[in-house]
Scaffold this motif. Structure first.
Motif, mmCIF file in Angstrom:
data_model
loop_
_atom_site.group_PDB
_atom_site.id
_atom_site.type_symbol
_atom_site.label_atom_id
_atom_site.label_comp_id
_atom_site.label_asym_id
_atom_site.label_seq_id
_atom_site.Cartn_x
_atom_site.Cartn_y
_atom_site.Cartn_z
ATOM 1 N N LEU A 50 3.393 5.140 -0.317
ATOM 2 C CA LEU A 50 3.536 3.987 0.576
ATOM 3 C C LEU A 50 2.801 2.764 0.036
ATOM 4 N N ARG A 51 1.715 2.976 -0.730
ATOM 5 C CA ARG A 51 0.913 1.855 -1.246
ATOM 6 C C ARG A 51 0.941 1.790 -2.764
ATOM 7 N N SER A 52 1.991 2.305 -3.396
ATOM 8 C CA SER A 52 2.060 2.324 -4.857
ATOM 9 C C SER A 52 2.140 0.919 -5.416
ATOM 10 N N PHE A 56 -0.600 -0.512 -8.213
ATOM 11 C CA PHE A 56 -0.292 -1.000 -9.556
ATOM 12 C C PHE A 56 -0.629 -2.471 -9.716
ATOM 13 N N HIS A 57 -0.502 -3.252 -8.641
ATOM 14 C CA HIS A 57 -0.868 -4.673 -8.717
ATOM 15 C C HIS A 57 -2.366 -4.832 -8.920
ATOM 16 N N ALA A 58 -3.155 -3.968 -8.278
ATOM 17 C CA ALA A 58 -4.618 -4.030 -8.427
ATOM 18 C C ALA A 58 -5.022 -3.652 -9.853
ATOM 19 N N MET A 59 -4.390 -2.652 -10.425
ATOM 20 C CA MET A 59 -4.717 -2.261 -11.792
ATOM 21 C C MET A 59 -4.399 -3.380 -12.759
#
Length: 976
Positions: A226-228, A232-235
């Motif tokens: 649900l928060r993938s 990935f945006h945070a990484m």
């Protein structure tokens, strides 16, 4: 409501919905049901046999009565008697036709129809269409929400299969209890024949734990899915953030290198200058503090030096300044830890010294020689003492002066008596020891001179007291004026500080509240507002000016802003200049109250003089000395006391009533004695009066003449030429002759003495009026007893009361009546308007005298009336003419005329003989009627006419009666 709910009006015992149940006998179980006509009936319905009494605690408590009946609301509203079952509750009270009554529409409410909503429908219809169109176009928002909710509910259901122990935040397998709960030991036991079973249990436990792990992993994977996108945006952003941090670190390093170079080149020198300036200022402050400590160390020797010269105010100011410096500038100095308490003890010692000094001054001031020309004794010393006492709030110092006044007043009288007694040779001080007894041995002139001397000394003494107290009041008013000026100055400073507040705030912003600039530079380089604000902050109680790291003014002197005593110069009315400090912590109310008390002390001085004088008078009046004074002596005494009272009132400005009251009391006693003496004298004169006409000495005629001039006063005795004048036969009053007796002459003189006494002593006017009224009433009543009542026959020894005695008494009364209006006017001029009601006594006396005169006249007529009755009852109409009866009557009439003619005025004589003639005609007429003699011209009529003519001729031949109208025709009966 009544139509929709139908229930039995009386609940049955077997009904489950009944409100109560009661036990009923088998014989009474089935009874006819009765309807309840009302919710709360006033009396039960049914046959009289069913009526029951009110419940009693003594009787059977389980017995059912009408008071136990309870009905539900539907049963109460469902009245079976009504024809219309749909009727509501109101028909029960207001009638059956209540619901059918039409209500008249209100005139104030409009009739609302559909047309009134037409405009609203026109406006809302387009909006409703747009809303419906938008609702059809837009996707429902709750589709995704329902999906999420379904997924969430499913995952929540799976997680509920996992035991709660795994979800605890403090879950740890190291804990034995937790470990035993998760992995029971029974699953790992291999003893006995249960090995296969335990293995199966262990395998089952392992599968269960694996199942729990799968559920958790599935839920974690679901949450990650649900928060993938966000993960990935945070990484991705982490790498960019690391690049930014690397560049920022390089920039900061470069900036620090530049700042370090700038600090070495531009700041180190300036800061070193500031640090050295601060060190220099601290050194100066330390030096000034040491110098201030040296000055404070010299406080006690300086105070002792000031006290040796009686400079109490200066010593107190020095102590107050030192105390303030110790509390603010030198607070915490170990060497001065005992100096504050020592100064407090020294201040208490100064208080006692000032009070003792003021007592000494008051004693010296009040007991100084009264011949001294100086009004105020040592004015500078007095002003200094008063300022010191005010500074120490010793506001009751005036009481010391008041106590000394009482003692001094006693000493003044005592000294005057001693000096006077020592000059009188007749008084032997060795035999008569007591001073009061020595004073009582003085005669009136000696005692009067003593009293006069006392009054004169008291007058001078009160003037000295007034001068001293005025000086004290002037000091109090100077302090009060200084307080007012101080308040005005504070108001002005507050207004100026409000104007400079904006400049102060700007400078404080630029200099960080003035800290660095005030340390580095002098005050002269600062703006005015900044300098003032800086000084105010540095002298605050919480600052530490002697600290090495504190920031303050560059110089610290002994006269700090917090310890300065602003003084102002003031001059007392006597010309003494004084410096008034600002530390007089006295309120205006206290100062005004003190000034009023000092003014009251001046009034007390007058009261003390009067009180001591009253005691002096009472000591002399113990043996009745003052009551025995004659009118002239009492007059001189009264005038002396009145003069002293007026002098003290003029000096002090307020009346003192004690001496005036004593004078009034003595005046009352004098009036009583005065009146008793004259009343006794009058009583003796009347008891010895023979009621014969007395000669009038010339002095009495002069006395009457002086009253005739319009003034009532006793004339002064003239030289011996008056004695050569012969006494007159009559007293001439305003041209009229009054034959009088000696008692009346003396009574006139007594009356004039009363009037003269009122002139001399106005305060006894009302008492004298009452006493004089009593004297006049006494003369009237006593003369009536002696003459009309024939009391003189026994008192004096007269043989009979003659007509001459009666006429003389009447004339004496007329003389007194003549003077009553003059006496009334004399008293009226000396009475207050509210006392005019007392003048009615003279009206009553006048009436009594007139009644007495009328009784005497009636007595004279009655004497002749009895004579006529006696003589005419024996009258017979026969020759010779005139008859003996008429000759006897004429003879008695001549004697009557001879007795009263010289005593009474001619008019009164004529009126009296007219009344006598009327009595004569009445008796003659009665006798003629008895003799049947009528006016018919017959012989008898002629004889009577001849006798009457003889009577008329003799009567008219008397002096003063020749024109008397006798009207003798009335003796005959009028013909009908």
């Amino acid at each position: 409501m009544a139509s929709s709910h139908s229930s039995s009006p009386v609940p049955q015992s077997n009904s489950s919905d009944a409100f109560f149940k009661k036990e009923v006998d088998a014989t009474k179980r089935f009874r006819p049901v009765q309807s309840l006509p009302d919710v709360c009936p006033k009396e039960p319905t049914g046959s009289p046999s069913n009526l029951l009494d009110s419940p009693s605690l003594v009787a059977d408590q389980q017995r059912w009565t009408i008071y136990h009946s309870k009905v539900n609301l539907p049963a109460a509203l469902n009245d079976p008697r009504l024809a219309k079952r749909e009727s509501d509750f109101f028909t029960k009270t207001w009638g059956v036709d209540f619901v059918d009554t039409e209500v008249t529409p209100s005139f104030y409410l409009p009739q609302i129809t559909k047309e009134h909503f037409a405009l609203y429908q026109q406006e809302i219809t387009p909006r409703e269409k747009v809303h419906e169109r938008c609702k059809n176009i837009c996707t429902p928002k709750d589709t995704f929400d329902r999906t999420l909710l379904h997924t969430h509910d499913k995952s929540r259901t799976d997680l509920e299969q996992v035991p709660k122990i795994f979800m605890k935040p403090d879950f740890a397998l190291e804990d034995s209890l937790t470990f035993n709960a998760v992995l029971p030991w029974s699953h790992f036991s291999t003893a006995g024949g249960k090995g296969n079973r335990d293995a199966a249990s262990s395998k089952l436990l392992q599968e269960k734990l694996s199942h729990y792990l799968d559920i958790v992993e599935v839920n974690i994977a679901h949450q990650i899915s649900l928060r993938s996108e966000a993960f990935f945006h945070a990484m991705t952003s982490q790498h960019e953030l690391q690049d930014y941090l690397r560049k920022t670190s390089q920039a900061v390093k470069l900036l620090r290198e530049k700042i370090s170079k700038i600090d070495k080149v531009m700041c180190e020198g300036s800061l070193r200058v500031l640090r050295l300036s601060l060190t220099r200022n601290n050194c100066i402050k330390a030096y000034n503090k040491l110098k201030l400590m040296a000055t404070v160390h010299q406080t006690q020797p300086t105070v002792q030096l000031l006290l040796s010269t009686s400079e109490y105010v200066g010593a107190l100011d020095l102590i107050a300044t030192t105390q303030e410096v110790l509390q603010q500038e030198l607070q915490g100095i170990h060497s001065f830890r005992h100096l504050g308490s020592q100064l407090c003890e020294l201040e208490k010692l100064i208080d006692k010294m000032m009070i003792a000094e003021f007592s000494t001054y008051a004693r010296n001031d009040l007991n100084r020689p009264l011949e001294d020309d100086c009004q105020i004794l040592e004015e500078e010393r007095l002003v200094s003492l008063v300022f010191g006492l005010l500074k120490q709030r010793k506001l009751n110092f005036y009481e010391i002066y008041g106590d000394e006044m009482i003692n001094t007043a006693k000493n003044i009288i005592k000294q005057c008596v001693v000096n006077t007694v020592s000059q009188i040779e007749e008084i032997d001080t060795e035999v008569v020891v007591k001073l009061a007894d020595q004073m009582r041995m003085m005669n009136f002139p000696q005692w009067f001179d003593l009293l006069k001397n006392i009054f004169s000394k008291f007058t001078i003494w009160v003037s000295f007291v007034k001068a001293t107290l005025n000086t004290i009041r002037s000091v109090v008013f100077l302090v009060l004026d200084k307080n007012q000026k101080t308040r005005d100055l504070e108001d002005t400073l507050q207004k100026n500080s409000a104007k400079e507040s904006m400049v102060d705030s700007e400078v404080a912003y630029l200099t960080h509240e003035g800290m660095f600039i005030s340390d580095a530079f002098g005050d002269g380089e600062l703006p005015a507002g900044a300098a003032d604000s800086g000084s105010q902050r540095n002298t605050s109680p919480n600052s530490e000016p002697c600290s090495s790291d504190s920031v303050s003014e560059p110089e610290c002197t002994t006269d700090s802003s917090s310890s300065k005593e602003h003084t102002s110069s003031s001059v007392t009315p006597g010309g003494v200049e004084m410096m008034i400090s600002d530390d007089m912590k006295l309120t205006d109310l206290e100062l005004v109250r003190l000034a009023n008390n000092i003014q009251e002390l001046l009034y007390n001085a007058s009261d003390v003089c009067h009180d001591r004088s009253v005691k002096f008078l009472m000591a002399r009046a113990k043996d009745g000395f003052l009551e025995k004074l004659n009118s002239n002596e009492f007059l001189t005494l009264s005038r002396l006391m009145e003069g002293f009272i007026l002098d003290t009132e003029q000096i002090c400005g307020r009346k003192s009533m004690s001496l005036r009251g004593a004078l009034q009391s003595q005046a009352n006693r004098f009036v009583n004695r005065f009146h008793e003496e004259r009343k006794t004298k009058l009583s003796l004169l009347l008891d010895n009066e023979r009621w014969k006409q007395a000669e009038v000495p010339a002095e009495f005629q002069d006395l009457v003449d002086s009253v005739s001039d319009g003034r009532i006063s006793l004339p002064e005795k003239k030289p011996t030429a008056t004695e050569e004048r012969k006494p007159a036969e009559f007293l001439i009053v305003e041209g009229q002759k009054y034959a009088t007796v000696g008692t009346v002459l003396l009574l006139i003189r007594i009356i004039l003495e009363y009037c003269q006494c009122v002139d001399n002593i106005p305060s006894i006017t009302t008492d004298m009026l009452t006493r004089l009224s009593d004297l006049l009433k006494y003369f009237n009543s006593r003369s009536c007893q002696l003459v009309l009542g024939a009391g003189a026959l026994q008192v004096v020894g007269l043989k009979t009361i003659t007509t001459k005695n009666l006429a003389l008494s009447s004339r004496c009364l007329q003389l007194i009546v003549h003077y009553i209006p003059i006496i009334r006017a004399h008293f009226e001029a000396r009475l207050q308007p509210k006392q005019f009601s007392m003048l009615r006594h003279f009206d009553h006396i006048t009436k009594d005298y007139h009644d007495h005169i009328a009784e005497i006249s009636a007595k004279l007529v009655a004497i002749m009336d009895s004579l006529f009755d006696k003589l005419l009852s024996k009258y017979e109409v026969k020759a010779p003419v005139p008859s003996a009866c008429f000759r006897n009557i004429c003879k008695q009439m001549a004697k009557m005329h001879e007795a009263i003619y010289d005593l009474l005025p001619e008019e009164q004589t004529q009126m009296l003989f007219l009344r006598i003639n009327a009595s004569y005609k009445l008796h003659l007429k009665r006798q003629l009627a008895h003799l049947n003699v009528v006016n018919d011209g017959g012989p008898l009529n002629g004889l009577v006419t001849s006798d009457v003519a003889f009577y008329t001729g003799n009567l008219q031949a008397l002096k003063g009666l020749n024109n008397l109208d006798l009207n003798m025709a009335e003796i005959w009966e009028q013909k009908r």
